[in-house]
Structure formats: structure tokens, C-alpha cells
Design an enzyme around this catalytic site. Structure first.
Site, short mmCIF file in Angstrom:
data_model
loop_
_atom_site.label_atom_id
_atom_site.label_comp_id
_atom_site.label_asym_id
_atom_site.label_seq_id
_atom_site.Cartn_x
_atom_site.Cartn_y
_atom_site.Cartn_z
CG ASP A 220 14.73 15.04 24.16
OD1 ASP A 220 13.81 15.87 24.22
OD2 ASP A 220 15.25 14.52 25.16
CG ASP B 147 12.83 19.81 26.48
OD1 ASP B 147 13.26 19.02 27.34
OD2 ASP B 147 13.01 21.04 26.52
CD GLU C 47 10.38 17.68 30.46
OE1 GLU C 47 11.09 17.64 31.46
OE2 GLU C 47 10.50 18.56 29.59
CG HIS D 1 18.05 14.09 31.25
ND1 HIS D 1 16.77 13.67 30.96
CD2 HIS D 1 18.12 15.37 30.82
CE1 HIS D 1 16.11 14.65 30.38
NE2 HIS D 1 16.90 15.70 30.28
CG ASP D 2 15.65 16.75 33.43
OD1 ASP D 2 16.76 17.23 33.16
OD2 ASP D 2 14.68 16.79 32.65
C1 NOJ Z 1 13.58 19.48 30.17
C2 NOJ Z 1 14.81 18.67 29.98
O1 NOJ Z 1 14.55 17.35 30.34
C3 NOJ Z 1 15.89 19.33 30.78
O2 NOJ Z 1 17.05 18.55 30.86
C4 NOJ Z 1 16.17 20.68 30.17
O3 NOJ Z 1 17.10 21.37 30.98
C5 NOJ Z 1 14.91 21.51 30.05
N1 NOJ Z 1 13.78 20.76 29.59
C6 NOJ Z 1 15.11 22.63 29.07
O4 NOJ Z 1 15.15 22.14 27.77
#
Ligand code: NOJ
Ligand code: CA
Length: 641
Positions: free
Chosen positions: A181, A282, A340, A411-412
Site C-alpha cells: 500500500d 492510497d 484508489e 477495510h473501508d
Molecule cells: C484510504 C484508505 O483506504 C483509508 O483506510 C484511509 O483512512 C484513507 N485513505 C487515508 O489514508
């Protein structure tokens, strides 16, 4: 063409960025895009719409939108892309690991690298080709690793660099790959660069972040953080402010400074020298901010839940910076990249991923995550017909040279099966239906840990059960706004990321076999009823056995990885059907997207059943709740189907 207030809606729709922005606005309003094609509406000029909207939108709304629409993507690279014509990642199945919650090897209640090493055979047996590791770098853990303190060190709780090297070797020995990541939109405030900038504002790190002057009374602009409150932190040490789009310990890096870009390229090469196979980047579309950091528009802010995003989610240098990162960082190693990219629509995604543009290999687009008009913290039932509309749209219109990522859980977000059926009804059928869709469509599937077990949302009962900064800050914000605690908790519970962060359910034993010690976040005992890897591995009808079989099926049938997609019965509610065709084979997939029976499609030819998520065949021509079936078409030429 430069768009102005004299441009018509048709002009806006004709521009890739315009069409994406319009689609996003309409989706947030809970509306479809159909009316954009209405001949009268299409001829409306933006100035007329502005007059019609009157005071319902803020004074800067149209300026902000026009600025965005006029952000031009540079033309394709003169130097053709280095992506091989048949890259490995197009046929791969990825598996995301959130290390803190995966497996604890030293019984301190926190998942770690040793735990991942213990489970490498499990992952190989599941059949996945590549792992994506959520951050394992040294971090104070404000956002559990998405706040990096040192990009070249491993978080002590997770192990050592030697453990990492063992993990990487173990992955490669089993014929799998590993991607890291890459969290470089921001660093932790404890990172040496930020610390140096605090100590010496005029020194070499003084321009690594977005520092802006001003007294403590008011931040430099009205942007809000993704985790509630202003996106600015006052720094008494320097007497100025620093920008943070996420927590107040996640400071945004200033990518306009070439030294920052060089640092990122250096650290990318450092990991690639070690042998990692690529990166998940990210929030990578946030790296270029609009010069001058203009105020965020209130109307847009109200629609999406935070202010300022139109000034950074597709900034003026995004493409340029990604190209540099690829040319100098990834390409010399043939490394894979998936970005992402929250807020980026289908057309912008193709600008970011077309091979001839040499930026990213793939992106994670999130347009399918919520039903139109809803946000994650709304308590509602997700309608799979919307997932179907999204998939049909993308599969039909995403340019053939671009490649989609296919994912639900990460995970989000709460667990997808619980978004669709919050009561837990039809859990096995729904989990396996989602597996069929994800593993038989065109694109690269990304599974998230526990998805292969049918893990569901947790019955958290109090805010004290939660650990995620986003949830805790939102709860506080709701209380501050006068919401009663029960109401505030209910809202947080609907959307908390902690649903996906409870320990992976390995066994029915203590702490789900994750650890001998009390885990850092507690699950609700769901593993005791058979929902765990050990019991599921022994049960041929389990979700785990089904995932294993589907991944093997995907690998065995070229039509499922390489084949063209053609949808059938697209107008039928609750029905999803498609054909996957390559030179020597056609596969037909049909799914019931609902909990009630749905008529099967009658199609010519003979079909052999390859997979079904029901143990028996139904004889009445109807698909049972969430039934999914995969057939090989044996006697008919594909064009007749
Ligand atoms: C995206 C990540 O997937 C998330 O978990 C994170 O809180 C934010 N970016 C900030 O890095
Ligand atoms: Ca541990």
C-alpha cells in the site's frame, strides 16, 4: 473545447470530465442520467441553469464546476506505454490483507507479519494469485497505518524487516505476488520530514507540506477533513497552519514540490529493489491541489459530505505527476499499479488507465458502493439492481484497452452481504452469488479478508466497541450537533469501517482462533456458529469451499478471464445474465439478485452446468433466492445466443 457559462449541457456531457461530474451530481441527488439525453434539457446553457437554480446553489458553484471541467488531460504519451500486451494482473485474483486483523502470531492481540506467514498455505489453497498488504510501515497508528512515520521500516507491532523479507519470499515461493500500500498523499505528522519542517520552516523540508499563514482564530480556507472538522491544523510551533484532508496527524504532502516527488520515487524504488510486485496507491487522485487552494463550494460540500473536494480530487497536475511516478518509479521494474481514486468516474478512470497514457494500470472506482442518493452512514438496504446497472454501464462503455477492478469488501466499508441483507437472511446464498459475479466477469477481482468466509457485519453494542478514528470522530461530531447518543451511535454503526476490521474468523475456538489474547478489536462470536475457516474448509457446501471452487473455475476457463462480455435480459429487474465468449468457448452466467424467485432466461442450445450456489437443480424454471449458475454453452454458435 473550453467550457464557459455559454456552453450547453450537451457540451458538458460531451467532455469526459463533464459527463463524470454530471453523473456524480445526479447520483448524489438520487437521480438517473436519462434526462441529460432529453433534447430540450440538453440545449440548456449553463447560464440558464444558473438562473434557474437561483440562490439554491452557492455563488461559487458554477465557477468551481467550470474550473474542474476545464482541467485537461494531457494527450497520450509520445513514448508508447511499457505495459506488456498480456500482463499477469489481468488474469490474477487478488486478496487484500488488513494485517492488524488477519492473524496474530505472538499473542499480543494484534495481527502481524508472522500471522500472515502462518496463513500463506491457506491463501495458496484458496487459489489467489496476489496479495495486497494494507500498510505495514512504521506508524503511530492514528489511522492504523495510513499515517506513515517511516516508509522504510516495519511497524514494531507487526514484526521486523526480516519478517517482511520472509513473508515476501514465502509469497514468491508459492507462486504468488505481493503488492504494498503506497500512502503518499500524506505522511504522519511524526514523519521526519514533517518534524524537520516544524523545526526549521525555512529549511529544506519547509515546502514539503501545505503550510499556510494565519493566526489561530481561523483556518486558511473552509475545507473539511474526511474525518470531520476542518482540514487544517494550527501549529503553534510555526505560527501557521498545515493541511490535512484526513486526520490531524495525516499531513498532506505538497506534490508541487519536485523534491517530494523525487522522495516518493525513491521509496517506491527501494521497495521494488526488495522485490515487491507493485503498489495500491492510497487516495492517489488527491495529490494535485488547485493552486491557491480556493474555498470549497457549499452546495457541493453538502452533497458529498465534506467541503473542498472539487479542488483536489482531479487536480491540474494529477496526470503529469502520475506519469512521472510511472516512468521513473514503476516502469523500470515492470511494477503493477492500482490507484484508489474516490470520486473519479468511468470516463476519468479511462483517462487514468488507458495503456497509451502510461499512468496507472487500474483504478478502484467506488460508484457502485452506495445506491444513488445514499451515503455510507445511511441505514438502508443496498439494491443489487444498482450494482447490475453499474456493471452493465462499465462493461459496455469502458474502453477495451482499459481494465476494470472488481471488488466489494475492503477495510473501508461494512460487509457487502450485510448491506444487502442486514438481517443476515440468505447469508450463504448471497455471499456465493457475489462470488459468482465477481469471479466470472471481465476484470481483476480483489477479495478482502473474510469475504471468502461470508463474514458479516458485527453486532457492536456501544461506541466503546469501535476503534476507527473516522467512526469515533463522526460520533463526536453528531453529539456536538445535538444528536442523542443512541441516534448518533445508530448512524455510526450503519457505516463504520470496523465491521470489516474485526479478527478473521479462523476457528470456533477462543477469539476465533485469531489470537490467544484479547484482540485489539472484538468480534461478536459469529465464528461459533460455523462461520470460520476451519469448519468451512471441512464443509463442501460452505462459502469458503465455493470461493475456492470458483477461483479454480475462473483459472480453468479462458472465457472467464479473457472473454468478451454480453449481457442478456438487461431490462429485467432482479435478473442478471451474461455471456462470456472467447475463441473456443462460451460461458453463460445467470443470477437472481433478489430474495424471491425469478424466471430463468430461455436460451437456445444445450448447456452444461459448471457451477451453482445451490446444491440441487431447480426444475421449475425459476432461480431461487440469490441463486447463481454458471454454464458452458455446448451446441450453439455464440452469435445466436
Ligand atoms: C484510504 C484508505 O483506504 C483509508 O483506510 C484511509 O483512512 C484513507 N485513505 C487515508 O489514508
Ligand atoms: Ca501480534
Amino acid at each position: 473545447m473550453r467550457l464557459t457559462l455559454r456552453s450547453t449541457l450537451a457540451d458538458v456531457w460531451a467532455s469526459p470530465v463533464g459527463a463524470d461530474v454530471l453523473s456524480t451530481l445526479l447520483r448524489q441527488l438520487g437521480l438517473g442520467t436519462a434526462w441529460v439525453t432529453n433534447p430540450v434539457v440538453r440545449r440548456l446553457r449553463l447560464s440558464q441553469i444558473k438562473a434557474l437554480a437561483g440562490s439554491r446553489v452557492g455563488p461559487g458553484f458554477f465557477d468551481a464546476i467550470l474550473r474542474l471541467l476545464n482541467t485537461e488531460a494531457p494527450p497520450p504519451n509520445a513514448d508508447p506505454a511499457t505495459t506488456a500486451p498480456d500482463p499477469w494482473w489481468k488474469r490474477a485474483v487478488f486478496y487484500q490483507i488488513y494485517p492488524r486483523s488477519f492473524k496474530d502470531s505472538n499473542d499480543d492481540g494484534i495481527g502481524d507479519l508472522g500471522g500472515i506467514i502462518e496463513k500463506l498455505d491457506y491463501l495458496r489453497d484458496l487459489g489467489v494469485d496476489a496479495l495486497w498488504l494494507s500498510p505495514v510501515y512504521d506508524s503511530p497508528g492514528d489511522d492504523f497505518g495510513y499515517d506513515v512515520r517511516d516508509y522504510r521500516a516495519i511497524l514494531a507491532e507487526f514484526g521486523t524487516m526480516e519478517d517482511f523479507d520472509r513473508l515476501l519470499a514465502g509469497v514468491h515461493d508459492r507462486g504468488m505476488r505481493l503488492i504494498m500500500d503506497l500512502v503518499v498523499n500524506h505522511t504522519s505528522d511524526e514523519h521526519a520530514w514533517f518534524q524537520a519542517a516544524l523545526r526549521d520552516p525555512a529549511g529544506p523540508y519547509g515546502d514539503y507540506y501545505f503550510f499556510r499563514p494565519g493566526g489561530p482564530e481561523a483556518p486558511p480556507n473552509n475545507w473539511t477533513s474526511m474525518f470531520s472538522g476542518p482540514a487544517w491544523r494550527y501549529l503553534p510551533e510555526r505560527g501557521d497552519w498545515a493541511l490535512h484532508l484526513f486526520s490531524s496527524k495525516q499531513m498532506d504532502l505538497n506534490w508541487d514540490n519536485p523534491a517530494v516527488r523525487d522522495e516518493v520515487i525513491d521509496l517506491v524504488r527501494w521497495w521494488l529493489d526488495k522485490g515487491v510486485d507493485g503498489f495500491r496507491l492510497d487516495v492517489i487522485n488527491f495529490i494535485s491541489k488547485q493552486p491557491g487552494l480556493p474555498a470549497g463550494d457549499e452546495t457541493i460540500g453538502a452533497l458529498i459530505g465534506y467541503r473542498g473536494a472539487e479542488n483536489y480530487f482531479y487536480g491540474p497536475h494529477l496526470h503529469e505527476y502520475l506519469r512521472q511516478l510511472r516512468t521513473e518509479g514503476f516502469d523500470p521494474y515492470g511494477a503493477f499499479s492500482v490507484g484508489e481514486t474516490p470520486g473519479i468516474g468511468r470516463r476519468m478512470s479511462s483517462l487514468l488507465t488507458a495503456p497509451e497514457r502510461a499512468e496507472l494500470d487500474m483504478v478502484f472506482n467506488f460508484d457502485h458502493w452506495e445506491t444513488p442518493g445514499k451515503v455510507r452512514f445511511d441505514d438502508y438496504r443496498y439494491d443489487l439492481n444498482y450494482l447490475k446497472a453499474y456493471l452493465v454501464d462499465w462493461m459496455t462503455h469502458y474502453p477495451p484497452s482499459c481494465w476494470m477492478s472488481l471488488f466489494y469488501d475492503t477495510h473501508d466499508t461494512p460487509r457487502w452481504i450485510s448491506k444487502v441483507e442486514p438481517s443476515g437472511a440468505h447469508r450463504r446464498e448471497l455471499a456465493t452469488l457475489l462470488a459468482v459475479i465477481q469471479l466470472t466477469l471481465r476484470g481483476t477481482p480483489f477479495l478482502y479478508q473474510g469475504q471468502e468466509l461470508g463474514m458479516a457485519n458485527q453486532r457492536f453494542t456501544s461506541i466503546d466497541d469501535l476503534r476507527d478514528i473516522e467512526s469515533l470522530r463522526l460520533y463526536r461530531e453528531l453529539l456536538d450537533a445535538g444528536k442523542p447518543p443512541a441516534e448518533a451511535f445508530a448512524r455510526v454503526l450503519a457505516g463504520t469501517r470496523d465491521h470489516a476490521r474485526t479478527p478473521v474468523q479462523w476457528t470456533a475456538g477462543p477469539h476465533a482462533g485469531f489470537s490467544q489474547a484479547e484482540p485489539w478489536i472484538r468480534g461478536d462470536g459469529d465464528e461459533a456458529t460455523g462461520w470460520n475457516a476451519q469448519d468451512e474448509a471441512a464443509d463442501p457446501d460452505s462459502v469458503l469451499s465455493f470461493y475456492t471452487a470458483m477461483i479454480a473455475l475462473r483459472r480453468a476457463h479462458r472465457a472467464l478471464t479473457d472473454g468478451e462480455v454480453r449481457f442478456v435480459g438487461t431490462t429485467r429487474r432482479d435478473y442478471l445474465g451474461y455471456l462470456r465468449t472467447c475463441e473456443d468457448e462460451t460461458v453463460f452466467v445467470e443470477c437472481n439478485l433478489s430474495a424471491h424467485p425469478v424466471r430463468r432466461e430461455r436460451r437456445p442450445g444445450a448447456f452444461t452446468l459448471l457451477a451453482s450456489n445451490y446444491p440441487t437443480v431447480a426444475l421449475d424454471g425459476r432461480l431461487r433466492p440469490y441463486e447463481a449458475a454458471v454454464y458452458r454453452v455446448v451446441t450453439v454458435r455464440p452469435e445466436r445466443l
